[in-house]
Design a protein around this motif. Structure first.
Motif, PDB file in Angstrom:
ATOM      1  N   GLY A 254       0.804  -1.212   0.000  1.00 35.96           N
ATOM      2  CA  GLY A 254       0.000   0.000   0.000  1.00 35.96           C
ATOM      3  C   GLY A 254       0.835   1.259   0.000  1.00 35.96           C
ATOM      4  N   ALA A 255       1.277   1.673  -1.173  1.00 37.15           N
ATOM      5  CA  ALA A 255       2.063   2.905  -1.340  1.00 37.15           C
ATOM      6  C   ALA A 255       3.304   2.923  -0.446  1.00 37.15           C
ATOM      7  N   LEU A 256       3.912   1.773  -0.270  1.00 33.99           N
ATOM      8  CA  LEU A 256       5.100   1.676   0.584  1.00 33.99           C
ATOM      9  C   LEU A 256       6.315   2.284  -0.099  1.00 33.99           C
ATOM     10  N   ARG A 257       7.168   2.877   0.710  1.00 36.15           N
ATOM     11  CA  ARG A 257       8.429   3.445   0.234  1.00 36.15           C
ATOM     12  C   ARG A 257       9.583   2.561   0.748  1.00 36.15           C
ATOM     13  N   ILE A 258      10.713   2.658   0.093  1.00 33.68           N
ATOM     14  CA  ILE A 258      11.878   1.885   0.530  1.00 33.68           C
ATOM     15  C   ILE A 258      12.190   2.222   1.997  1.00 33.68           C
TER      16      ILE A 258
END
Length: 81
Positions: free
Chosen positions: A46-50
């Motif tokens: 869900g719209a995860l970032r590194i």
């Protein structure tokens, strides 16, 4: 026992923020543990970032979905090595 092999928790509206922005970490931890206790794999996305990886790893899901984080420019762009 759950009637499927795996469960994925994701967000429908990627512009409204990441899963970690929208759900309390303790609630996510509780969900992950309860699904795994039923011998079912669980993934988080869900719209995860590194930069979210340490928080995701601490929740100990069986897998995680990263799309926006691995695409060039935006989530519909080409994969960015």
């Amino acid at each position: 026992r759950l009637p499927f092999a795996a469960l994925m928790i994701d967000t429908a509206d990627k512009l409204a923020g990441s899963l970690l922005d929208r759900m309390d970490g303790s609630k996510l931890r509780e969900i992950v543990a309860s699904v795994q206790a039923e011998d079912c794999a669980i993934g988080l996305a869900g719209a995860l970032r590194i930069s979210d990886w340490p928080r995701i790893a601490a929740l100990a899901p069986d897998f995680a979905g990263f799309r926006s984080a691995v695409c060039h420019g935006w989530r519909g762009g080409a994969l960015d090595g």
